[in-house]
Write a protein that holds these residues in place. Sequence first.
Motif, PDB file in Angstrom:
ATOM      1  N   ASN A 123       0.839  -1.205   0.000  1.00 32.13           N
ATOM      2  CA  ASN A 123       0.000   0.000   0.000  1.00 32.13           C
ATOM      3  C   ASN A 123       0.874   1.254   0.000  1.00 32.13           C
ATOM      4  O   ASN A 123       0.623   2.202  -0.761  1.00 32.13           O
ATOM      5  CB  ASN A 123      -0.896   0.030   1.242  1.00 32.13           C
ATOM      6  N   ARG A 148     -12.591   0.877   0.181  1.00 29.34           N
ATOM      7  CA  ARG A 148     -11.547   1.603  -0.550  1.00 29.34           C
ATOM      8  C   ARG A 148     -11.861   3.093  -0.488  1.00 29.34           C
ATOM      9  O   ARG A 148     -13.028   3.491  -0.523  1.00 29.34           O
ATOM     10  CB  ARG A 148     -11.477   1.144  -2.017  1.00 29.34           C
ATOM     11  N   PHE A 149     -10.832   3.920  -0.420  1.00 31.66           N
ATOM     12  CA  PHE A 149     -11.059   5.365  -0.284  1.00 31.66           C
ATOM     13  C   PHE A 149     -10.411   6.148  -1.415  1.00 31.66           C
ATOM     14  O   PHE A 149     -10.223   7.355  -1.311  1.00 31.66           O
ATOM     15  CB  PHE A 149     -10.586   5.826   1.109  1.00 31.66           C
ATOM     16  N   HIS A 150     -10.034   5.427  -2.464  1.00 29.30           N
ATOM     17  CA  HIS A 150      -9.485   6.073  -3.664  1.00 29.30           C
ATOM     18  C   HIS A 150     -10.138   5.447  -4.870  1.00 29.30           C
ATOM     19  O   HIS A 150     -10.616   4.311  -4.813  1.00 29.30           O
ATOM     20  CB  HIS A 150      -7.964   5.877  -3.719  1.00 29.30           C
ATOM     21  N   LYS A 209       2.215   1.690  -3.359  1.00 28.98           N
ATOM     22  CA  LYS A 209       1.185   2.083  -4.330  1.00 28.98           C
ATOM     23  C   LYS A 209       0.753   3.542  -4.121  1.00 28.98           C
ATOM     24  O   LYS A 209       0.706   4.320  -5.086  1.00 28.98           O
ATOM     25  CB  LYS A 209      -0.020   1.146  -4.182  1.00 28.98           C
ATOM     26  N   THR A 254      -8.273  -4.265  -4.801  1.00 28.71           N
ATOM     27  CA  THR A 254      -9.552  -4.937  -4.558  1.00 28.71           C
ATOM     28  C   THR A 254     -10.134  -4.572  -3.185  1.00 28.71           C
ATOM     29  O   THR A 254     -11.291  -4.855  -2.907  1.00 28.71           O
ATOM     30  CB  THR A 254      -9.387  -6.473  -4.639  1.00 28.71           C
ATOM     31  N   GLY A 255      -9.317  -4.012  -2.307  1.00 26.12           N
ATOM     32  CA  GLY A 255      -9.832  -3.607  -0.986  1.00 26.12           C
ATOM     33  C   GLY A 255      -9.863  -4.756   0.018  1.00 26.12           C
ATOM     34  O   GLY A 255     -10.630  -4.707   0.977  1.00 26.12           O
ATOM     35  N   VAL A 256      -9.024  -5.753  -0.181  1.00 28.88           N
ATOM     36  CA  VAL A 256      -9.014  -6.885   0.753  1.00 28.88           C
ATOM     37  C   VAL A 256      -7.737  -6.888   1.602  1.00 28.88           C
ATOM     38  O   VAL A 256      -7.650  -7.540   2.626  1.00 28.88           O
ATOM     39  CB  VAL A 256      -9.163  -8.229  -0.022  1.00 28.88           C
ATOM     40  N   GLY A 257      -6.729  -6.101   1.156  1.00 30.27           N
ATOM     41  CA  GLY A 257      -5.417  -6.119   1.818  1.00 30.27           C
ATOM     42  C   GLY A 257      -5.465  -5.830   3.309  1.00 30.27           C
ATOM     43  O   GLY A 257      -4.961  -6.614   4.120  1.00 30.27           O
ATOM     44  N   LEU A 258      -6.083  -4.697   3.692  1.00 30.22           N
ATOM     45  CA  LEU A 258      -6.070  -4.322   5.113  1.00 30.22           C
ATOM     46  C   LEU A 258      -6.908  -5.282   5.967  1.00 30.22           C
ATOM     47  O   LEU A 258      -6.585  -5.518   7.137  1.00 30.22           O
ATOM     48  CB  LEU A 258      -6.566  -2.885   5.293  1.00 30.22           C
ATOM     49  N   ASP A 295       4.353   6.306   5.201  1.00 30.28           N
ATOM     50  CA  ASP A 295       4.687   6.779   3.849  1.00 30.28           C
ATOM     51  C   ASP A 295       4.281   8.233   3.697  1.00 30.28           C
ATOM     52  O   ASP A 295       3.548   8.773   4.548  1.00 30.28           O
ATOM     53  CB  ASP A 295       3.996   5.897   2.790  1.00 30.28           C
TER      54      ASP A 295
HETATM   55  N1  LIG Z   1      -0.753   3.766   2.743  1.00 32.10           N
HETATM   56  C1  LIG Z   1      -1.940   4.193   2.336  1.00 32.10           C
HETATM   57  N2  LIG Z   1      -2.102   5.440   1.866  1.00 32.10           N
HETATM   58  C2  LIG Z   1      -3.303   5.893   1.474  1.00 32.10           C
HETATM   59  N3  LIG Z   1      -4.431   5.161   1.517  1.00 32.10           N
HETATM   60  C3  LIG Z   1      -4.343   3.908   1.981  1.00 32.10           C
HETATM   61  C4  LIG Z   1      -3.110   3.356   2.408  1.00 32.10           C
HETATM   62  N4  LIG Z   1      -3.346   2.095   2.819  1.00 32.10           N
HETATM   63  C5  LIG Z   1      -4.664   1.872   2.645  1.00 32.10           C
HETATM   64  N5  LIG Z   1      -5.269   2.953   2.132  1.00 32.10           N
HETATM   65  C6  LIG Z   1      -6.699   3.124   1.842  1.00 32.10           C
HETATM   66  O1  LIG Z   1      -7.397   2.004   2.386  1.00 32.10           O
HETATM   67  C7  LIG Z   1      -8.030   1.259   1.352  1.00 32.10           C
HETATM   68  C8  LIG Z   1      -8.019  -0.202   1.705  1.00 32.10           C
HETATM   69  O2  LIG Z   1      -6.700  -0.697   1.616  1.00 32.10           O
HETATM   70  P1  LIG Z   1      -6.503  -2.195   1.185  1.00 32.10           P
HETATM   71  O3  LIG Z   1      -5.073  -2.513   1.214  1.00 32.10           O
HETATM   72  O4  LIG Z   1      -7.443  -3.032   1.968  1.00 32.10           O
HETATM   73  O5  LIG Z   1      -7.066  -2.217  -0.299  1.00 32.10           O
HETATM   74  P2  LIG Z   1      -6.357  -1.877  -1.652  1.00 32.10           P
HETATM   75  O6  LIG Z   1      -4.933  -1.590  -1.479  1.00 32.10           O
HETATM   76  O7  LIG Z   1      -7.197  -0.836  -2.292  1.00 32.10           O
HETATM   77  O8  LIG Z   1      -6.556  -3.230  -2.442  1.00 32.10           O
HETATM   78  P3  LIG Z   1      -5.766  -4.602  -2.226  1.00 32.10           P
HETATM   79  O9  LIG Z   1      -6.835  -5.563  -1.856  1.00 32.10           O
HETATM   80  O10 LIG Z   1      -5.191  -4.874  -3.553  1.00 32.10           O
HETATM   81  O11 LIG Z   1      -4.789  -4.390  -1.153  1.00 32.10           O
HETATM   82  C9  LIG Z   1      -7.270   1.608   0.097  1.00 32.10           C
HETATM   83  O12 LIG Z   1      -8.062   1.414  -1.054  1.00 32.10           O
HETATM   84  C10 LIG Z   1      -6.954   3.075   0.350  1.00 32.10           C
HETATM   85  O13 LIG Z   1      -8.079   3.868   0.023  1.00 32.10           O
END
Ligand SMILES: Nc1ncnc2c1ncn2[C@@H]1O[C@H](COP(=O)(O)OP(=O)(O)OP(=O)(O)O)[C@@H](O)[C@H]1O
Length: 384
Positions: free
Chosen positions: A287, A336-338, A290, A346-350, A317
């Motif tokens: 993240n 997701r916030f972007h 990205k 996909t919004g599953v990472g966190l 970051d």
């Molecule tokens: N380091 C960061 N800086 C800014 N926004 C973040 C950061 N980490 C998470 N977010 C916000 O939280 C949301 C959820 O993060 P999450 O990692 O779950 O999903 P993702 O990165 O969009 O998709 P993926 O499932 O591929 O990780 C992101 O879409 C973003 O809006």
Amino acid sequence: MSSAIPPVKRDTAPSSSRRPLQAAFESLPAPTWVADLDGRYLHVSQAYAGLLGRQATDCPGLTLEEVLPLALGRLTMQRHRQLLESRGRKRFEQIWTVKGEPRWFEVHMSCLCDDAGAPMAVCGHIQDMTQHVERQETARRTQNELELRVAQRTRQLSATNEELEAFSYSVSHDLRAPVRQIGGFAELLQRQLGGQLASGHAEYLRHILDSTHRMDRLIGDLLQLARINRGDLRKVPVDLAALAREVLAGLAGHEPQRRVETALPGSAIADCDAGLMRIALDNLLGNAWKFTGRQERAHIEFGSLARDTATIYFVRDNGAGFALETAGRLFGAFQRFHRESDFPGTGVGLATVRRIISRHGGRIWAESAPGRGATFYFTLEASN
Ligand SMILES: Nc1ncnc2c1ncn2[C@@H]1O[C@H](COP(=O)(O)OP(=O)(O)OP(=O)(O)O)[C@@H](O)[C@H]1O
Ligand SMILES: [Mg+2]
């Protein structure tokens, strides 16, 4: 047993000096008695005599065994003798049936000695603990019932959870094959028809391919999320700084054109599951990587802070950030916030990271503001 004080007989007329003392004794609110060396009552309070269904004036001159119910009389007499020998005091609990009802008493007995230290009598008093014991018993029963109910609910909940997880796992798993087939055939069509397709049709085909790739990624993420709760947690000392370095090297390998400054400590040893923590750092650093994509001078830091007895790890970051107050369920799946077009995902990472941290007994939280970067903090063990 020889006695220094002559036994007081029932028919002995009370001396004039005894009368006020006896009267004072009778009026004592606590069940109280004094018995001579032979275990004959000298004085009893009416409260004590009442417990035995007697009058206080009836008791002086009678022995403990004559007044108390059989077993209790023998026991009290035994203690009486022991106390005269030890010249000490004793406290014990006793259940006594009064008017057909069991009652809990705390009995206090102590040896009374003369100025030369020779025992001359034993005095005792009784505290009725019935209400206290009953209250304790009720509280204990309520507590047991509560614990039983909580355990039941927990069992039900975890069974439902397991069912749901198994369901989402098999749905995701079973979806993968048809999605891959659609993707595979679309790719075949693209390859074989290639140049023969009208530009609109080629576009449709590209959409189909993009969507199947995206769906495949989503299913992969969901399967990983479901797998986090499966299997044992194998805690070993792991150097999280070394792990973070590897993850960042992997990210840089995929995008060698990007210039990203990184800051990491020499080492950060934590007791954790290496495999799961690799997934967590993949996501957190992924993240950070990205969301600093548009930064001219991207900066990513991994480190730790010592707080009381706990260690707090963080990933920081200077990327796009997000508004914490609107981030709602930041760690829920598909939040997701972007925009996808700005930062794909996909919004599953966190959600995956949170499960990993919870499995370790720790917690995770974030600090961020739009355009001001983000910091994710986590611990790996429960803190008080
Ligand atoms: N380091 C960061 N800086 C800014 N926004 C973040 C950061 N980490 C998470 N977010 C916000 O939280 C949301 C959820 O993060 P999450 O990692 O779950 O999903 P993702 O990165 O969009 O998709 P993926 O499932 O591929 O990780 C992101 O879409 C973003 O809006
Ligand atoms: Mg992510």
